[in-house]
Design a protein around this motif. Structure first.
Motif, PDB file in Angstrom:
ATOM      1  N   ALA C 172       0.976  -1.218   0.028  1.00  0.00           N
ATOM      2  CA  ALA C 172       0.037   0.130  -0.087  1.00  0.00           C
ATOM      3  C   ALA C 172       0.733   1.247  -0.016  1.00  0.00           C
ATOM      4  CB  ALA C 172      -0.940  -0.152   1.421  1.00  0.00           C
ATOM      5  N   ASP C 389      -7.906  -5.974   7.387  1.00  0.00           N
ATOM      6  CA  ASP C 389      -7.352  -4.551   6.747  1.00  0.00           C
ATOM      7  C   ASP C 389      -8.311  -3.852   5.667  1.00  0.00           C
ATOM      8  OD1 ASP C 389      -6.421  -7.134   5.236  1.00  0.00           O
ATOM      9  OD2 ASP C 389      -6.012  -5.454   3.938  1.00  0.00           O
ATOM     10  N   ASN C 390      -9.014  -4.708   5.059  1.00  0.00           N
ATOM     11  CA  ASN C 390      -9.798  -4.349   3.943  1.00  0.00           C
ATOM     12  C   ASN C 390     -11.305  -4.695   4.055  1.00  0.00           C
ATOM     13  OD1 ASN C 390     -10.724  -3.123   1.466  1.00  0.00           O
ATOM     14  ND2 ASN C 390      -9.399  -4.754   0.247  1.00  0.00           N
ATOM     15  N   ALA C 398      -7.540  -4.579  -4.066  1.00  0.00           N
ATOM     16  CA  ALA C 398      -6.358  -4.671  -3.383  1.00  0.00           C
ATOM     17  C   ALA C 398      -6.150  -6.120  -3.102  1.00  0.00           C
ATOM     18  CB  ALA C 398      -6.578  -4.143  -1.733  1.00  0.00           C
ATOM     19  N   LEU C 402      -3.356  -4.441   3.560  1.00  0.00           N
ATOM     20  CA  LEU C 402      -3.071  -3.182   3.642  1.00  0.00           C
ATOM     21  C   LEU C 402      -2.413  -2.722   4.923  1.00  0.00           C
ATOM     22  CD1 LEU C 402      -6.554  -1.733   1.887  1.00  0.00           C
ATOM     23  CD2 LEU C 402      -4.185  -2.010   0.788  1.00  0.00           C
ATOM     24  N   GLY C 714      -6.654   0.963  -2.168  1.00  0.00           N
ATOM     25  CA  GLY C 714      -6.386   1.492  -0.947  1.00  0.00           C
ATOM     26  C   GLY C 714      -4.817   1.927  -0.658  1.00  0.00           C
ATOM     27  N   GLY C 715      -4.260   2.021  -1.773  1.00  0.00           N
ATOM     28  CA  GLY C 715      -2.507   2.610  -1.419  1.00  0.00           C
ATOM     29  C   GLY C 715      -2.904   4.135  -0.900  1.00  0.00           C
TER      30      GLY C 715
END
Lengths: 347, 179, 734
Positions: C172, C389-390, C398, C402, C714-715
């Motif tokens: 990310a 995380d997501n 993704a 992340l 999500g970066g």
């Protein structure tokens, strides 16, 4: 627009070259002063042979003083060395292209020459001390009995003085990577600067040790010297007047050489023009114009001229200015020379 | 007779300084010092610019002022390949050679003697390349005998435009930069 | 003295292992040899960990002392030559600032007050806290942030424990958007090491990628080869990078407008029919929609956005087409810049598709690897709850975890609480944007364990700091690389650790023992693990240890060598038009959004790499610090004059949120646009233990308080911060 970035951070080299601090200017100054004293006292030794009446007492302390000053100068040089324990390596070789090698061998000859002239003048300089050292007195007496030897000592002092004086300048001028120094005129310039400083020093000595002080006791001499500092010099003293004349001639030549030195660099490559600009208009200009040219040459020249014309009273001020200016000359030339370079890095 | 020199391709060099680290580890160059370094020269004004990146070091000059001014003979020209070396046991640390070198290639080692690039003569004598040349990830550096017309360095000089540093200083440097 | 055979060492250490907590993980024989005054030079082949490239090298030990590290000629990545960090690796061993003993926090968090403890105490403490967290919140409440190959050893113990949340900033905060953009187009990642065939490229286009300063060894070597072979280089960068100085065309683009340039390029290539029509017809999907779409984006349209003259856009587009398919538009690596990063990367992928460079020589190869079986571990327990995380696939594309998602969950406690962090070999405070958020998350934790080599900023916030051996002192996971030439390489210790540091596998295994997880460790010493995998692949373990690298047979890597032209996208083709994007409500073909202008009078803060430093972890390496002690702030020379600043002046940078940087010197230069400033990342350290680096230079990370999240994956885009410059006093020493 040129941007140069040098990714190097070596001490003494970056961001600007600075390898020599106070030691080398002091060494060069004392070396030049001793050179001047040797030439003057050598000349005096020879002249005294022909004309004993005109021999002046104030020259006689010069050799002993020279020995002391030269030793201090050598001490400064030694302090500058980074690999001190290996200093003896200087005397295992003679490197014909290295002025430093020449210098170290010249210095090796200067010491005996100075010692001989000091021996010659010892009974006159410090009679009481001479009486305590009967061997030295006998030697001095024996030397005085051989005018040819005395003459040789005088000539040796003059010759070695010239070599020493020129060497102190040539030492710098062969370091070709520093364009400010790239002029053989530095040799005669430092020689004449040494001569003017030598004359000024003898002038000072004349004040310190007057023939009329009478005492031959060392401690008395020192005490009376201190008192003499505070008194105005005897008006129209024949010796000091001559010294002022001599000093003015040396200063005039020095000024001329300095001018030629600048003209020489200004008429050379851009690198050399940029180098000499460091002292003409750059960061070293104030010190150069005020201390070296103004206070060190022009002002004493003017004062001594006026003194000789009896328009103002004779004082030691010009002599002190000349000595100070001479030291300033070395400091400025050594510092600005190190700042001069073939490459100019933005950082 | 051989005459060692370097030919460095400025097109390939990215200025990563691998040559500098390699020299430091190979030769135990003390912390805070370096025998070789990178110089970047940018000419022009935004946005019309060009830049030359060079790896620099002692040029092992044919007319070495540092050797001429050395009062003890510590700075000398090695019999092999004309490499300029310093014998540390003969050096008094007078720094005349530092002042004489227009490339600022020398420095005073913390132990007092003057130090500089040796072209890794200890490696060359074993048939190896100097450390900087051998590690360079861009293969921009070439080392060899400039007197041998068949050597790689000679052929590169014969076939490509090049320049040396400060030839006007009269030192006759033996490191060339391909442009 | 003849060095002792490694087989003998294995026996010795295997026999003594486990006898004490500080059991010999290192050659006892070596230790004995050193103590007896080992003489001469011995060499050990291993692979590097100064960055993530994993170059093979040969370490030299002279008279018992670590001497130097050189490239391994057998290794296809280093090709016998390392980068400056690899060459400077011995400095990591000698660095006086490295962590020496396990530490347990005694003061408040972040105060860097420690008590040195034994490994037994430290690991016992960690195990006890972990058990408590597991009991109260479940094992999933322990997350790990990690970087580098050593990750796998520590993940093993945590996975055995039931943990599931693992994330590296490498996704990310680094290459994630690129891999997503390429996946959406070709169905495959670019990978690491990248599958770029730079050495055969006839035209190389670098967009913000500063190869040469970004010192990925093989890529830089190939870049120099390409330049040497006369390839045309086109560089798009607001800064006149080293690569730009090699370029035929430098396009000093207005930051944030790269996608406009890409669209204009594609417009020229499509309207002038310069693309590889056969390739596109054969492999492309949705080209008609794409071709119609790019009609609008003329170079004249792009000019006011990008600042690049229309004729220059045309000339460079034609130049690219002239060399296709050996035209490589490099995908870059760290590409989290402006928030449109995955779509911009997709634009790069599409331009490559037009050139027909994917699967072709001088473009992208299909990496091959050797077939090495995994170690036959018992199956991990199934985590009770999914990764957090997501949540709800908020970022649908993704495909890796992340880091910032875990951070967010730690802060919010949703969808479930995170109470423990393991941080391995990544300085999170410099890696994640907005340091304050990370610190806030740390305050929510019951346990923060940092395993590192140096006392980094993140270590300063830890409850327990575990000092790891440098890679020259340890074994590690086997390196089975996907590359142009398949190969396997081994890491093995060259010299013993100077203090009480331990390798990651030992730390992991000892922790497992304390957690009652021995059954997940059928091996006692990692050499058993390695030998199992290597011999399982039919390779000679002794040969691998001797050579460091074993290369497999060359396999086809290009379409014309026999690699099937397969594209694992939904359509099975190169997707000029992406239906998956459309389905998720995103632009099926990349759309340009103008960047937000910064506050008036401010400069956009850009950052990048220097060839001699890796992230924020090499500034205390004495060899590398000598090459670059601190960073400088690049400022356009004209802008500097306008601000009354001179080259070499000291300033501080203040960002839009009032954060003030450490003092830094100005590099007034023509080499950067007047609307941005540039810092090399990794400086401006504040951790007290990093004595050599403390307070040197300015930290870009500290100034990155804002970030824009890429809606696809999500970066976190970080080149969205703006700074002004304030004069500062020079430091005393300068």
């Amino acid at each position: 627009m040129i941007e140069t970035t040098i990714h190097r951070q070596n001490p003494m080299i970056d961001p600007a070259f600075h390898a020599w601090g106070w030691e080398i200017p002091v060494y060069l100054f004392l070396g030049g002063l001793v050179a001047g004293l040797m030439i003057l006292s050598g000349y005096h030794i020879i002249r005294a042979l022909w004309d004993k009446d005109r021999a002046h007492g104030h020259y006689v302390t010069a050799p002993i003083l020279s020995l002391a000053l030269l030793t201090v100068g050598m001490g400064a040089l030694f302090l500058d060395l980074e690999h001190k324990l290996y200093v003896w390596r200087l005397y295992l070789t003679f490197e014909v292209t290295s002025p430093m090698s020449w210098g170290s061998w010249i210095l090796l000859l200067v010491y005996p020459a100075l010692a001989a002239s000091a021996l010659l003048t010892l009974p006159q300089t410090f009679p009481k001390l001479a009486r305590r050292l009967p061997f030295c007195s006998r030697c001095a007496g024996a030397l005085h009995d051989c005018p040819r030897v005395v003459q040789a000592i005088g000539f040796a002092n003059m010759l070695l003085g010239v070599m020493l004086g020129i060497y102190t300048g040539i030492l710098l001028s062969t370091l070709s990577a520093r364009p400010l120094w790239n002029s053989a005129l530095l040799g005669p310039l430092f020689l004449f600067s040494g001569l003017s400083t030598g004359a000024a020093t003898i002038h000072l000595l004349a004040h310190v040790r007057r023939p009329d002080s009478g005492s031959d006791d060392f401690s008395d001499a020192v005490l009376s010297a201190l008192v003499n500092w505070l008194r105005p010099p005897a008006p129209g003293h024949v010796g000091t007047q001559k010294l002022e004349h001599a000093d003015n001639s040396f200063l005039t030549v020095e000024l001329l050489l300095l001018g030629l030195f600048i003209v020489g660099l200004l008429s050379s490559t851009e690198v050399h023009q940029r180098a000499v600009e460091l002292i003409l208009t750059g960061p070293y200009a104030a010190a150069f114009w005020v201390l070296v040219v103004g206070c060190g040459i022009v002002l004493p020249l003017t004062l001594q001229f006026l003194q000789a014309q009896h328009r103002i009273r004779s004082t030691v001020v010009p002599a002190l200015l000349v000595i100070g200016g001479s030291l300033a000359l070395r400091i400025v030339i050594v510092a600005a020379g190190q700042a001069s370079a073939w490459t100019v890095a933005s950082h | 007779m051989s005459r060692y020199g370097m030919v460095i391709d400025t097109h390939r060099c990215v200025g990563c300084m691998d040559c500098v680290v390699a020299c430091k580890t190979e030769n135990h160059v003390p912390e805070g010092y370096c025998r070789d370094w990178i110089t970047e020269v940018t000419r022009g004004e935004f946005p019309t610019l060009r830049m030359e990146i060079r790896t620099e070091r002692c040029n092992h000059c044919d007319n070495p002022p540092c050797v001429h001014c050395c009062p003890t003979g510590a700075s000398h020209v090695h019999e092999r390949g004309g490499v300029v070396l310093v014998t540390k046991e003969e050096c008094i640390g007078c720094k005349a050679c530092l002042a004489a070198c227009p490339y600022d290639a020398r420095f005073v080692h913390p132990e007092g003697y003057v130090d500089k690039c040796t072209f890794c003569i200890h490696r060359v004598e074993q048939g190896l390349l100097p450390a900087c040349v051998s590690v360079c990830p861009t293969h921009c550096m070439h080392f060899g005998d400039l007197d041998d017309p068949l050597s790689e360095v000679s052929r590169l000089l014969a076939s490509r435009a090049h320049h040396a540093l400060l030839p006007e200083a009269g030192t006759k440097p033996c490191i060339y930069y391909l442009t | 003295m003849e060095r002792l055979s490694r087989r003998r060492f294995l026996k010795i250490s295997a026999a003594t292992f486990g006898a004490a907590t500080a059991a010999a993980h290192l050659p006892d024989a070596l230790r004995a040899a050193a103590a007896q005054g080992e003489k001469g030079v011995r060499t050990v082949a291993t692979f590097c960990e100064m960055c993530f490239w994993r170059c093979g090298g040969i370490a030299h030990v002279r008279d018992g002392k670590l001497w130097k590290f050189e490239g391994n000629p057998k290794d296809p990545q280093s090709r016998g030559r390392l980068c400056p960090r690899g060459t400077g690796a011995v400095g990591a061993y000698y660095a006086r600032d490295r962590l020496q003993k396990p530490l347990v926090r005694v003061g408040a968090r972040g105060k860097e007050q420690w008590k040195a403890v034994t490994w037994d105490e430290a690991l016992g403490y960690v195990a006890e806290r972990m058990q408590k967290i597991k009991a109260e919140h479940g094992a999933e409440a322990i997350a790990m942030f990690n970087h580098g190959i050593g990750v796998r050893m520590l993940q093993h113990v945590l996975k055995s424990y039931g943990c599931t949340n693992f994330a590296g900033p490498s996704f990310a905060q680094c290459r994630g958007p690129r891999d997503v953009g390429f996946r959406l187009t070709f169905g495959e990642d670019v990978g690491s090491p990248e599958r770029t065939d730079i050495e055969n490229a006839r035209c190389l286009v670098l967009i913000g990628s500063h190869l040469g300063e970004n010192m990925h060894n093989t890529q830089v070597q190939e870049f120099s080869d390409a330049v040497g072979a006369g390839a045309t280089v086109i560089v798009v960068d607001p800064r006149f990078s080293v690569a730009a100085s090699k370029a035929k065309y430098w396009l000093p683009i207005r930051p944030g407008t790269d996608l406009a340039l890409l669209l204009a390029w594609m417009h020229v290539i499509v309207t002038e029919k310069l693309y590889d029509a056969d390739y596109v017809a054969q492999h492309g999907y949705g080209f008609e929609q794409f071709a119609a779409y790019v009609q609008a984006f003329t170079p004249e349209w792009a000019y006011p956005e990008t600042g690049i003259e229309p004729e220059l856009i045309r000339a460079t587009a034609r130049e690219m087409a002239q060399h296709r398919p050996a035209t490589l538009i490099h995908p870059g690596r760290h590409v989290n810049w402006y928030g449109d990063d995955a779509q911009r990367s997709r634009g790069i992928a599409l331009l490559n598709a037009l050139m027909g460079s994917w699967g072709r020589k001088g473009g992208f190869f299909t990496p091959a690897s050797m077939d090495v079986p995994d170690y036959p571990y018992p199956a991990y327990p199934k985590p009770a709850r999914p990764k957090l995380d997501n949540p709800d696939k908020k970022y649908p594309f993704a495909h890796e975890a992340l880091t910032t998602g875990i951070r967010e969950a730690t802060l919010s406690g949703k969808p479930y609480p995170i109470k423990g962090w393991f941080v391995y070999a990544t300085n999170l405070l410099h890696a994640l944007p907005n340091e304050a958020e990370t610190i806030e998350a740390i305050r929510k934790l019951d346990l923060l364990v940092v395993v590192d080599v140096i006392p980094s900023e993140i270590a300063g916030w830890a409850d327990v700091v575990l000092p790891e051996s440098t890679y020259l002192e340890r074994h590690d996971e086997l390196n089975v690389e996907f590359f142009k030439h398949p190969f396997v390489s081994i890491r093995q210790p060259v010299i013993e650790s100077p203090h009480d540091q331990k390798p990651n596998w030992w730390i992991a295994r000892e922790l497992a023992v304390r957690l009652g997880l021995e059954r997940y460790y059928p091996w006692k010493h990692i050499e058993e693990y390695l030998e199992n995998r290597v011999t399982g692949a039919g390779l000679d373990f002794a040969q691998l240890k001797k050579q460091g690298v074993i290369r497999g047979a060359r396999q086809p890597v290009f379409f014309d060598e026999g690699v099937p032209a397969e594209f694992p996208t939904p359509s099975g083709k190169i997707e000029f038009y992406s239906t998956q994007l459309q389905e998720h409500g995103f632009d099926p073909i990349p759309r340009y959004t103008p960047p937000d202008p910064g506050p008036a009078g401010s400069f956009r803060l850009l950052y990048g790499r220097a060839p001699m430093h890796s992230f924020s972890r090499t500034q205390t390496n004495p060899l590398l610090a000598d090459l670059m002690r601190e960073n400088v702030v690049w400022l356009n020379a004209v802008a500097a004059r306008r601000l009354g600043l001179k080259h070499g002046d000291w300033v501080r940078l203040r960002n839009q949120d009032g954060v003030l940087s450490n003092r830094v010197q100005v590099k007034a230069t023509e080499r950067i646009r007047p609307d941005c400033v540039y810092l090399v990342h990794g400086f401006g350290h504040t951790a007290k233990g990093l004595r050599r680096a403390l307070g040197r230079g300015a930290s870009d990370a500290g100034l990155i308080t804002r970030y824009k999240v890429d809606p696809l994956m999500g970066g976190t885009a970080m080149s969205v911060n703006f700074v002004t410059l304030e004069p500062a006093d020079a430091p005393q020493e300068a």
